[in-house]
Design an enzyme around this catalytic site. Structure first.
Site, short mmCIF file in Angstrom:
data_model
loop_
_atom_site.label_atom_id
_atom_site.label_comp_id
_atom_site.label_asym_id
_atom_site.label_seq_id
_atom_site.Cartn_x
_atom_site.Cartn_y
_atom_site.Cartn_z
N HIS A 104 0.83 -1.22 0.00
CA HIS A 104 0.00 0.00 0.00
C HIS A 104 0.86 1.26 0.00
CE1 HIS A 104 -3.67 -2.08 0.30
NE2 HIS A 104 -3.95 -1.93 1.58
N TYR B 50 -7.09 3.30 11.26
CA TYR B 50 -7.26 2.29 10.20
C TYR B 50 -6.60 2.85 8.94
CZ TYR B 50 -10.56 -0.25 13.18
OH TYR B 50 -11.14 -0.97 14.20
N GLU B 51 -6.05 1.94 8.12
CA GLU B 51 -5.22 2.39 7.00
C GLU B 51 -6.00 3.14 5.93
OE1 GLU B 51 -3.48 -1.31 5.81
OE2 GLU B 51 -5.16 -1.84 4.54
N SER B 52 -7.34 3.09 5.99
CA SER B 52 -8.14 3.89 5.05
C SER B 52 -8.01 5.38 5.33
CB SER B 52 -9.60 3.47 5.16
OG SER B 52 -10.05 3.57 6.50
N GLY B 53 -7.37 5.75 6.44
CA GLY B 53 -7.13 7.16 6.71
C GLY B 53 -7.86 7.70 7.92
#
Lengths: 286, 263
Positions: A104, B50-53
């Site tokens: 990512h 969370y890696e979605s921001g």
């Protein structure tokens, strides 16, 4: 200036056989309606790019539209495998799939490099990991000041990027809110872009001066497709259908049930069919 | 004592590792459950990312994906994915990463990429996602995985994210300044790397589990630390918080559309 077109026109004009195509949306705002139009128009030999190829790319791979894919995580989030993706990699069905795999962090940096018109991105990445052994596009570069060795990956420069957003004004300025993912970078990195939106309005009326706005001169086509992100979601409009993501596991596991699903829900369907999913939720509208 | 499943014990044992001071990069599944149980019990001020921001999120139900709307709705703020990985993760602002994997070896390296050769895999797994850089850039790493022979293997076919590499000071030799995996919380026991060799050893055995069960379910000759303790069983409160959030989550994920009506 972005032109406001129908979905069929936007895809016909901007997506060509053999193109490198990015359809982005980090769980949120995935451009399903546009992806389905690409399938309906029978595009082939596409090189797909996406950080998190989930169900939409499973569908494009399953119908044989893709010759390759650049990605960093290919699964059905929280559910399990992408069966069409696995079938292509493990059994070459319906055709072999060339893969270029990253992390990512590398993909996000590579989109930024593309947007910034730089040839490559660098990051403190892949340390001790095996991906650089199998992906020759992951290389290393020494910092000219400290000598630290950093990972380097080529910038992503799609022929066309397709995204979904909440709304556009009549000039084609686009507003995105919520989990904004990597959509802005993916559009700015691309030669051409299509943005499907829930609504076209007289005034964008951003709820905050910090909302993400893509100005009309940064996009190629804007298309009104209410519900166009379903079964993904549009913050402030409708929620993610987690039930569909769970149901997809069963549909995609078997080649015949997959083909039947595509015929009924994509090939014999229209972009307008997405409209029934477009319900503006009151929570954010207030 | 209330009955509990090994999976419940694992989640609760993992939640106990966290405190209010943690700024935690959360993965989906058991890590997400553990982090939210911690937030709803002893660590209400924990920062979950969370890696979605989404930063500082407080979901009422567990997300199915790392980008469910619930995470953004309840976040302190939400950033783009490039910013998340550059400023917050690579910038060294995250104390704790929580990872799982399909396979782990005795030096806590993880594989989520392929089983079999990379070019002709027997099983193609989802891939690394954020894990390669989470593993190297977070202050320390916790791993949660059920202890099975298929999961805990002598040799990984592919290292998706580095734990302690070949053991010893391998991380330092590569220039890493972070601690790497400091605890592996399994469903039968908790493991820690030996301070010198970095080989994982059992330090705590969950209530009701025998050494024989652990040996039987591990794919390498597993070591036990000198002073192995028993992991305290889940308390009534811990169990009810975990079961409540799981029940709410199940209800939520069944709603809003089925396969039949999907476009």
């Amino acid at each position: 200036m972005a032109r406001i077109l129908s979905l069929a026109e936007a895809v016909a004009e901007n997506v060509r056989d053999g193109d490198t195509v990015a359809m982005e949306g980090f769980t949120h705002l995935i451009p399903y309606a546009a992806g389905h139009e690409v399938i309906r128009q029978g595009r082939k030999d596409l090189f797909l790019v996406r950080m998190t190829p989930d169900i939409l790319y499973d569908q494009l791979i399953g119908v044989g539209a893709a010759r390759g894919m650049k990605f960093s995580w290919g699964g059905n989030p929280g559910v399990g495998s992408l069966h069409r993706f696995r079938d292509a990699v493990e059994n070459h069905w319906p055709r072999p799939l060339e893969i270029e795999e990253h992390s990512h962090a590398a993909m996000a940096n590579a989109y930024e490099a593309g947007a910034a018109n730089l040839p490559f991105a660098m990051l403190r990445g892949y340390i001790g990991a095996d991906l650089p052994k199998v992906n020759p596009k992951i290389r290393h570069i020494a910092c000219p000041f400290t000598g630290e060795v950093l990972a380097a990956v080529p910038a992503i420069r799609p022929d066309v990027t397709i995204i979904h957003a909440q709304r556009a004004d009549r000039k084609g300025n686009v507003l995105i809110e919520g989990i904004v993912g990597v959509q802005k970078e993916a559009v700015l990195a691309a030669k051409r872009s299509i943005v499907t939106v829930e609504e076209i309005v007289d005034e964008l009326a951003p709820p905050s001066p910090n909302s993400v706005v893509l100005p009309t001169w940064a996009a190629t086509a804007v298309v009104h497709v209410p519900g166009g992100a379903f079964p993904s979601y549009a913050h402030g409009y409708y929620p993610r259908s987690n039930a569909f993501y769970i149901a997809w596991d069963e549909i995609a596991r078997d080649r015949d049930s997959f083909i039947a699903w595509i015929k009924e829900n994509v090939l014999d369907a229209k972009p307008e069919d997405f409209a029934r999913h477009a319900v503006k939720t009151s929570a954010r509208a207030a | 004592m209330t009955d509990f499943t090994p999976n419940e014990m694992m989640t609760i044992a993992a939640s106990r590792e966290l405190s209010n001071e943690d700024v935690c990069f959360v993965g989906i599944g058991a890590p997400s459950a553990a982090c939210n149980v911690a937030r709803l019990t002893h660590a209400p001020e924990i920062t979950l990312i969370y890696e979605s921001g989404t930063v500082g999120t407080r979901p009422d139900v567990l997300p199915l994906s790392i980008g469910d709307g619930e995470l953004c709705d309840t976040a302190l703020f939400t950033v783009s994915v490039p910013e998340m990985f550059r400023y917050w993760l690579q910038g060294g602002r995250i104390t704790t990463g929580f990872l799982g994997g399909a396979q782990i070896d005795k030096f806590a390296n993880l594989n989520t990429t392929v089983v079999g050769p990379y070019d002709h895999p027997k099983v193609r797994l989802p891939g690394g996602g954020g894990a390669p850089e989470i593993a190297s850039n977070c202050g320390r790493i916790f791993v949660t995985m059920a202890l099975t022979k298929r999961g805990f293997v002598e040799k990984l076919p592919f290292v998706t994210s580095m734990g302690h590499g070949e053991g010893g000071n391998h991380r330092e030799r590569l220039g890493l300044k972070t601690k790497g995996p400091t605890r592996v919380i399994a469903d039968l026991c908790i493991l820690e790397p030996d301070p010198e060799t970095k080989e994982l050893a059992v330090v705590s055995i969950h209530a009701g589990v025998s050494r024989g069960q652990i040996i039987e379910n591990c794919g390498w000759p597993i070591k036990f630390a000198e002073n192995v303790i028993e992991t305290p069983a889940p308390t009534e409160i811990e169990l009810s918080v975990l079961r409540d959030i799981n029940a709410r989550t199940k209800m939520a994920h069944q709603g809003a559309g089925t396969g039949k009506e999907a476009a």
